[in-house]
Design a protein around this motif. Sequence first.
Motif, short mmCIF file in Angstrom:
data_model
loop_
_atom_site.label_atom_id
_atom_site.label_comp_id
_atom_site.label_asym_id
_atom_site.label_seq_id
_atom_site.Cartn_x
_atom_site.Cartn_y
_atom_site.Cartn_z
N SER A 184 0.75 -1.28 -0.08
CA SER A 184 -0.09 -0.15 0.09
C SER A 184 1.06 1.39 -0.03
N ARG A 191 3.08 3.54 -5.91
CA ARG A 191 2.30 2.67 -5.56
C ARG A 191 2.97 1.20 -7.39
N VAL A 194 0.70 -4.57 -9.03
CA VAL A 194 0.07 -5.29 -8.29
C VAL A 194 0.58 -6.59 -8.76
N TRP A 216 -1.08 -4.99 3.57
CA TRP A 216 -1.32 -3.88 3.11
C TRP A 216 -2.38 -2.78 4.37
N GLU A 221 -10.66 -0.03 -1.77
CA GLU A 221 -10.87 1.01 -2.55
C GLU A 221 -11.26 2.89 -2.12
N ASP A 229 -6.40 -1.74 0.40
CA ASP A 229 -6.02 -1.92 -0.65
C ASP A 229 -6.52 -3.83 -0.24
N ASP A 230 -7.61 -4.09 -0.13
CA ASP A 230 -8.29 -5.34 0.06
C ASP A 230 -8.39 -6.51 -1.23
N SER A 231 -8.45 -5.15 -1.76
CA SER A 231 -8.88 -5.80 -3.67
C SER A 231 -7.63 -6.69 -4.21
N LYS A 232 -7.06 -5.33 -4.13
CA LYS A 232 -5.24 -5.63 -4.73
C LYS A 232 -4.66 -6.89 -3.57
#
Length: 336
Positions: A184, A191, A194, A216, A221, A229-232
């Motif tokens: 993150s 950044r 991914v 993270w 987001e 950044d849960d999805s990343k």
Amino acid sequence: MKILLIRRDNIGDLILTTPLIATLAGQKNTTLDLLVNTYNKDVLEGNPHIGKVHLYCKSHHRKSGQTLLGVYFQRLKTILAIRFARYDVAIVGSTDKRPLQWAKLSGAKRIIAIGDKPLECVTDMIARQKGQHIVEQLNGLSKPLGIDQRPGPLELYVSEDEVAQMAKKYHVDRSKPVYGLQISARKPQQRWQVEKFIQLAQRLSTREACQIILFWSPGAEDNPEHPGDDSKAQQIVDACKDINLIPLPTGNIRELMAAMSLCDQIITSDGGALHIAAGVQKPVVALFGNSDADYWGPWQVPCAIIKAPSDNVGLVHVDDVYSQFTGLRERVLSPV
């Protein structure tokens, strides 16, 4: 001498102030108290150099169920507490309006601050010096008190129990090398993509039998206050099912400190996590985009700093990071 050190800013800024805290508290006949916010206060837990900690709650940091009126009432109590403490000196890291307001509210006889222009309320103004690391600049706030010594390392205090609990909870095998990947970054130009983290994790796992802890900022987001950044992180987890990768969603700053203490080496972009890694004395590979690596770089830990082309971390190649990461590991294991 009673000193009030005011540091009501971000977590990283407070961590970078810990060498100054040690410098001030190490003087004879000196009492050092701090004014910090409720968001960054946990980094001070266990620090033996500090007397009383006064808390300031920013309105957007109030907890669920806490009213705005309650925040303001607590703020009034804090004002009265620092006023009645009768400090001799108030120290602030900058001449920003709100920290200076707190310094004036303390009623301290002397106010020491870093700034470029004289201010009537500041009795001792410390000029900014080009080429200094922020830790060196902050430590200069002690000079008007007759103190002239080089700052030591960053100081974060994590108990053995905290570390052991994290190791047990996430099944971290400390007999193998443990590497931390922190994905993150608040600023877009800090950044790394991914897919590049995925490639790096897979290459490190191919190189040696290791465990990789994925760090993270938890959350969605699109959260306007605290984007996460849960999805990343999930993308990385899904792509790395065939390697020993441990997703570790830290719920608070103490957990992050303890989890990073488990690592043998960490990679992260510039930000609060970088200074936590340095604060728990871990070798770190630091990615820098549009921030000044000379000013914000890792302080007094083995490190490799990667300055991104065009100030954009997204342009850094996996080969470069892998080379710097493995090279740093070899230097740590075989110091000259």
